[in-house]
Write a protein that holds these residues in place. Structure first.
Motif, mmCIF file in Angstrom:
data_model
loop_
_atom_site.group_PDB
_atom_site.id
_atom_site.type_symbol
_atom_site.label_atom_id
_atom_site.label_comp_id
_atom_site.label_asym_id
_atom_site.label_seq_id
_atom_site.Cartn_x
_atom_site.Cartn_y
_atom_site.Cartn_z
ATOM 1 N N LYS A 21 37.121 32.860 56.939
ATOM 2 C CA LYS A 21 36.126 32.100 56.174
ATOM 3 C C LYS A 21 34.769 32.699 56.477
ATOM 4 O O LYS A 21 34.406 32.874 57.628
ATOM 5 C CB LYS A 21 36.165 30.622 56.546
ATOM 6 N N ARG A 28 30.888 27.256 55.413
ATOM 7 C CA ARG A 28 31.872 28.329 55.341
ATOM 8 C C ARG A 28 32.784 28.134 54.143
ATOM 9 O O ARG A 28 33.105 27.008 53.791
ATOM 10 C CB ARG A 28 32.731 28.344 56.591
ATOM 11 N N VAL A 29 33.209 29.268 53.549
ATOM 12 C CA VAL A 29 34.181 29.246 52.453
ATOM 13 C C VAL A 29 35.188 30.365 52.685
ATOM 14 O O VAL A 29 34.935 31.308 53.429
ATOM 15 C CB VAL A 29 33.507 29.421 51.066
ATOM 16 N N ASP A 30 36.326 30.247 52.019
ATOM 17 C CA ASP A 30 37.348 31.281 52.116
ATOM 18 C C ASP A 30 36.815 32.594 51.536
ATOM 19 O O ASP A 30 36.313 32.622 50.407
ATOM 20 C CB ASP A 30 38.606 30.842 51.372
ATOM 21 N N TYR A 88 37.101 21.691 49.090
ATOM 22 C CA TYR A 88 36.601 21.287 50.397
ATOM 23 C C TYR A 88 36.287 19.799 50.454
ATOM 24 O O TYR A 88 35.947 19.280 51.498
ATOM 25 C CB TYR A 88 35.374 22.112 50.783
#
Length: 154
Positions: A45, A108-110, A79
């Motif tokens: 992430k 945070r993100v993938d 999310y």
């Protein structure tokens, strides 16, 4: 190998804003490599701080645009709305810009989904000149217009 792509990103994640010409397949591949080299803050992430550095210093796009891409993907992702609401509340409580940036940096993100999101943006472009030139005109009934003119004269 079989690839299955969900249609949700194609239906809902195109941003109606011209994408930077610097975002292309080559820079996205470099982005993945850079994020992986940053360790836990970049892979699996990616944190906003890493994306902001890449966007502003490597790809040369403005910070507000980098945030727009990141935030739009975060909002569209799975999310949860509660996390988005909590984040908005935290941002509103901040008294300084530095505090806001510190909270943003923790988001945070993938990585691979985010890269796909950026890649999709390339295909959604609006060229107003070509859309005007190629648009068909509404059919005009000439006899109705002439009859109206005659009736007004009488």
């Amino acid at each position: 190998m079989h690839v299955w792509l969900r249609n949700e990103p194609l239906n809902s994640c195109a941003i109606n804003y011209p994408i930077s010409h610097h975002i292309n397949a080559n820079t996205l591949r470099k982005t993945v490599n850079y994020a992986k080299n940053k360790g836990a803050s970049g892979y699996p992430k990616i944190e906003y701080s890493i994306w902001r550095y890449i966007a502003c210093n490597k790809i040369s796009i403005p910070e507000h645009l980098a945030w727009m891409y990141f935030e739009s993907f975060y909002a569209m992702s799975n999310y949860g709305n509660q996390r988005c609401i909590e984040f908005d509340i935290e941002i509103n409580k901040c008294k300084s810009k530095e505090e806001q940036e510190k909270i943003k940096d923790c988001k945070r993100v993938d990585l691979y989904q985010f890269i796909l999101h950026l890649y999709i943006q390339q295909f959604y472009t609006i060229d107003l000149k070509s859309s005007i030139m190629s648009r068909e005109e509404w059919p005009v009934n000439r006899s109705d217009g002439n009859d109206r003119k005659k009736s007004k004269v009488c």
